[in-house]
Enzyme design. Structure first.
Site, PDB file in Angstrom:
ATOM      1  N   SER A 188      39.738  44.962  44.093  1.00  0.00           N
ATOM      2  CA  SER A 188      40.367  46.161  43.318  1.00  0.00           C
ATOM      3  C   SER A 188      40.186  45.835  41.795  1.00  0.00           C
ATOM      4  CB  SER A 188      41.796  46.083  43.339  1.00  0.00           C
ATOM      5  OG  SER A 188      42.701  46.932  42.996  1.00  0.00           O
ATOM      6  N   THR A 189      41.279  45.606  41.036  1.00  0.00           N
ATOM      7  CA  THR A 189      41.016  45.364  39.635  1.00  0.00           C
ATOM      8  C   THR A 189      39.705  44.285  39.271  1.00  0.00           C
ATOM      9  OG1 THR A 189      43.382  45.795  39.570  1.00  0.00           O
ATOM     10  CG2 THR A 189      42.349  44.783  37.220  1.00  0.00           C
ATOM     11  N   HIS A 215      39.281  49.686  45.427  1.00  0.00           N
ATOM     12  CA  HIS A 215      40.572  50.629  45.151  1.00  0.00           C
ATOM     13  C   HIS A 215      39.822  51.574  44.217  1.00  0.00           C
ATOM     14  CE1 HIS A 215      43.493  47.462  46.491  1.00  0.00           C
ATOM     15  NE2 HIS A 215      42.917  47.950  47.738  1.00  0.00           N
ATOM     16  N   MET A 309      44.419  43.024  41.918  1.00  0.00           N
ATOM     17  CA  MET A 309      46.050  42.857  41.825  1.00  0.00           C
ATOM     18  C   MET A 309      46.449  43.046  43.284  1.00  0.00           C
ATOM     19  SD  MET A 309      47.319  44.377  38.176  1.00  0.00           S
ATOM     20  CE  MET A 309      46.826  45.986  38.711  1.00  0.00           C
ATOM     21  N   ASP A 312      46.258  43.158  49.248  1.00  0.00           N
ATOM     22  CA  ASP A 312      45.599  44.065  50.180  1.00  0.00           C
ATOM     23  C   ASP A 312      44.822  43.023  51.054  1.00  0.00           C
ATOM     24  OD1 ASP A 312      44.881  46.134  51.668  1.00  0.00           O
ATOM     25  OD2 ASP A 312      43.705  47.055  50.281  1.00  0.00           O
TER      26      ASP A 312
END
Length: 373
Positions: A188-189, A215, A309, A312
């Site tokens: 993600s991030t 994401h 972050m 998930d």
């Protein structure tokens, strides 16, 4: 207090963003109208995190970001439109060191900003604690862009990555049947930059397909896949329809949807499905890994959790490991945000913990160990 610098050429956007973060009660805020004013405030105010508009007159967001990353690197969250042009500019910003981005409201900005409020705060808080990785490759990218824009007085130099060998084998993979195994990557991030480090290191004869849940919005994943395809020795495609999982191909899950593994008469395929509201992030790493476990034995799966972050995918990757598969978590020392890989480590789901630069070699080693003697 978190020192926050908001940079936007729109007086309305500056006012709305300032209102959101002032209401939180723990932000010390300064505002800038353009890139030049932003650089002055970076030097004087020393913000812990910056929100930076992509499109501004004069010095735009990319030029400003480039200068920040050379002079005084710090977490930057880009504010971008969801257009094709905005997607390309945002992906370039991530390559230049931005840790995350927020989609700029469309339509009635003052109405949509309330809907985006929780996401804005979450991303800026997460970015404030992010680690900025200074690498030679990032530094050279930034210097190349600055020189190209004429922002520093140096002789122009062209920065290019060494050409990658492209062989006809990219187009001659076996298209039917079940793959020998599958690599599942969740991030993600900070993920686009991390993937841009790991995936080009996979060799052109890599024998397993690679499925990625990163994401991102739907308007970004196609552009992201095309960028990676130019950089990687393997073919990279966006999962925008049912596709056979072919050895030696990297599949990027379509944004704003979930990516799943399923069985068809011809073999194992991957496909986009509507995002399920029971999952908080999309494409969902948890749903991707869980679906793979339904159709492939865990011993044929390698799960890789990189920067991001939240949590998930951690539970599903733990099940993958307990079922006899392999799992790799990115080390805290290299992760921009050690949320997702840290959660995998915390719950005992990480078999191996590796810094970013070692992940590709670790994947290749594990895959080679599966090869028949």
């Amino acid at each position: 207090m978190i020192r926050l610098l908001i940079v936007d050429d729109s007086a309305l956007m500056r006012k709305l963003l300032e209102g959101i973060f002032r209401a939180e009660g723990d932000f010390d805020i300064r505002l800038a109208r353009d890139g030049k004013e932003a650089l002055d405030l970076v030097r004087i105010f020393d913000p812990e995190v910056v929100t930076l508009d992509v499109q501004m007159p004069g010095m735009d967001g990319l030029a400003c970001l480039s200068q920040i990353m050379i002079e005084a690197p710090r977490p930057v969250v880009m504010v971008s439109s969801l257009t094709a042009e905005g997607a390309d500019a945002t992906l370039e910003a991530i390559e230049l060191g931005a840790v995350d981005f927020v989609a700029k409201p469309s339509g009635a900005v003052s109405l949509e900003i309330d809907r985006l409020h929780p996401l804005l705060v979450e991303k800026v808080r997460g970015a404030a604690g992010a680690r900025i990785r200074r690498t030679l490759r990032l530094t050279e990218r930034v210097r190349h862009r600055i020189r190209g824009a004429g922002l520093v007085a140096r002789a122009p130099q062209r920065f290019t990555r060494a050409p990658l060998p492209r062989t006809d084998s990219r187009a001659k993979r076996v298209r039917n049947g079940s793959p020998p195994g599958l690599v599942l990557i969740g991030t993600s991030t900070g993920g686009p930059a991390a993937l841009d480090t790991v995936l080009p290191q996979l060799p052109p004869d890599f024998p397993w397909p690679v499925l990625v849940a990163q994401h991102l919005p739907a308007s970004f994943t196609g552009a992201f896949a095309r960028r990676l395809d130019r950089e990687c020795q393997l073919e990279v495609v966006e999962v925008n329809q049912p596709m056979a999982l072919t050895p030696g191909t990297i599949y990027i899950g379509k944004g704003d949807a979930d990516v799943m593994v399923t069985s068809r008469a011809a073999g194992i395929v991957t496909m986009p499905v509507p995002a399920k509201t029971t999952y908080l992030w999309h494409p969902s790493v948890e749903r991707m890994v869980a679906s793979a476990l339904e159709h492939l034995d865990a011993s044929r799966l390698i799960g890789v959790m990189m920067t991001g972050m939240g949590y998930d995918g951690a539970e599903a990757m733990k099940r993958l490991r307990l079922g006899g598969g392999h799992t790799i978590a990115e080390a805290e020392s290299s992760a921009v945000v050690w949320g997702m890989p840290g959660e995998l480590v915390k719950i005992g789901g990480a078999e191996l913990v590796r810094p970013l630069e070692s992940i590709a070699d670790t994947i290749v080693h594990l895959v080679n160990a599966h090869a028949p003697c």
